[in-house]
Design an enzyme around this catalytic site. Structure first.
Site, PDB file in Angstrom:
ATOM      1  N   HIS A  78      -0.125   7.074   4.292  1.00  0.00           N
ATOM      2  CA  HIS A  78       1.191   6.612   4.745  1.00  0.00           C
ATOM      3  C   HIS A  78       2.250   7.626   4.298  1.00  0.00           C
ATOM      4  CE1 HIS A  78      -0.646   2.803   5.743  1.00  0.00           C
ATOM      5  NE2 HIS A  78      -1.045   2.651   4.496  1.00  0.00           N
ATOM      6  N   ALA A 115       0.796  -1.225   0.000  1.00  0.00           N
ATOM      7  CA  ALA A 115       0.000   0.000   0.000  1.00  0.00           C
ATOM      8  C   ALA A 115       0.828   1.275   0.000  1.00  0.00           C
ATOM      9  CB  ALA A 115      -0.932  -0.006   1.206  1.00  0.00           C
ATOM     10  N   ASN A 175       0.953  -3.786   7.656  1.00  0.00           N
ATOM     11  CA  ASN A 175       1.917  -4.484   6.818  1.00  0.00           C
ATOM     12  C   ASN A 175       2.928  -3.534   6.202  1.00  0.00           C
ATOM     13  OD1 ASN A 175       1.461  -7.368   6.765  1.00  0.00           O
ATOM     14  ND2 ASN A 175      -0.515  -6.948   5.842  1.00  0.00           N
TER      15      ASN A 175
END
Length: 254
Positions: A205, A121, A177
């Site tokens: 993120h 991601a 993750n």
């Protein structure tokens, strides 16, 4: 290339739907899930088989794609690799256990098998890999998610975690993750901050890397999967890209 899937949830559905709609030399034939109904539903969509016997699935494919959980990686990866079958692992947090990481590395090496970890991601992993052994001094990740994606009932911004990636994946095994992926790529237990923010509707993120090479920062604002807000669409798309790359003559990027 014949593929079997472990875990038939949101990510597996996205990957399967995309792959079966194209003529790309990839045949997803087997589907395994502890909830047999989910495996049957996805198998029906793909014209494949819901596997009742895990070993039988592994014996009949070239590659296993794990889309389940860190626990599933720990349970199934050793026997997949021991049979010389390659594997794509989505639940990368399992590899933050260095003893397990080394065990998997040894089994794969002894049986001429490969383990592939998608970028997931985030963007910028190619840059982190490039500088990992060339003066990389500092790497940090700030993740900002909605209360829904973290299963929280919170109406204000709150820092849920601040510490090392190895601890973050223990507290949030199904949500972080990304921290594991970055840590493994740069071979450092990176600094992580997890923020829950009721004002955001995406999984955000922010990665910062500093070292002798200079400095770079990436910000990824992911739309969550429609079927599972804990998972970003980009995670599924990165696995699709990786699968397709196996049949390409020319590859681009690290």
């Amino acid at each position: 290339m014949k593929v079997g899937i472990i875990g038939c949830g949101a990510i597996a559905n996205i990957i399967t739907t995309s792959i079966v709609s194209e003529d790309n030399g990839i045949d997803i034939e087997y589907f395994f899930d502890k909830d047999i109904e989910r495996a049957e539903n996805l198998a029906s969509l793909a014209g494949g088989v819901a596997a009742l016997d895990f070993d039988d699935m592994v014996d009949n494919v070239d590659l296993i794609l794990e889309c389940a959980s860190p626990d599933s990686v720990r349970e199934f990866a050793p026997q997949v690799l021991a049979k010389g079958c390659d594997m794509i692992v989505m639940s990368i947090g399992a590899f933050m256990d260095m003893d397990f990481y080394k065990t998997i590395e040894r089994i794969a090496d002894e049986n001429n098998a490969k383990v592939h970890l998608p970028s997931g991601a985030i963007v910028g992993l190619d840059g982190i890999k490039a500088v990992a052994k060339f003066g990389l001094k500092e790497v940090s990740l700030v993740t900002r998610k909605s209360p829904k994606s973290l299963g929280k009932d919170i109406d204000k911004v709150e820092v849920l975690f601040e510490g090392k990636a190895s601890e973050a994946v223990k507290e949030f095994p199904l949500n972080i993750n990304v921290a594991a992926t970055i840590s493994i790529a740069c071979q450092k237990d990176i600094d992580v901050k997890i923020i829950v923010d009721p004002k955001v509707d995406r999984n955000v993120h922010e990665i910062t890397a500093k070292g002798d090479f200079g400095e770079f920062k990436t910000i990824t604002m992911n739309c969550p999967c429609f079927a599972n807000p804990k998972t970003s669409m980009l995670a599924a798309l990165s696995a699709i890209r990786l699968l397709k790359s196996f049949n390409e003559t020319i590859s681009v990027g690290a």
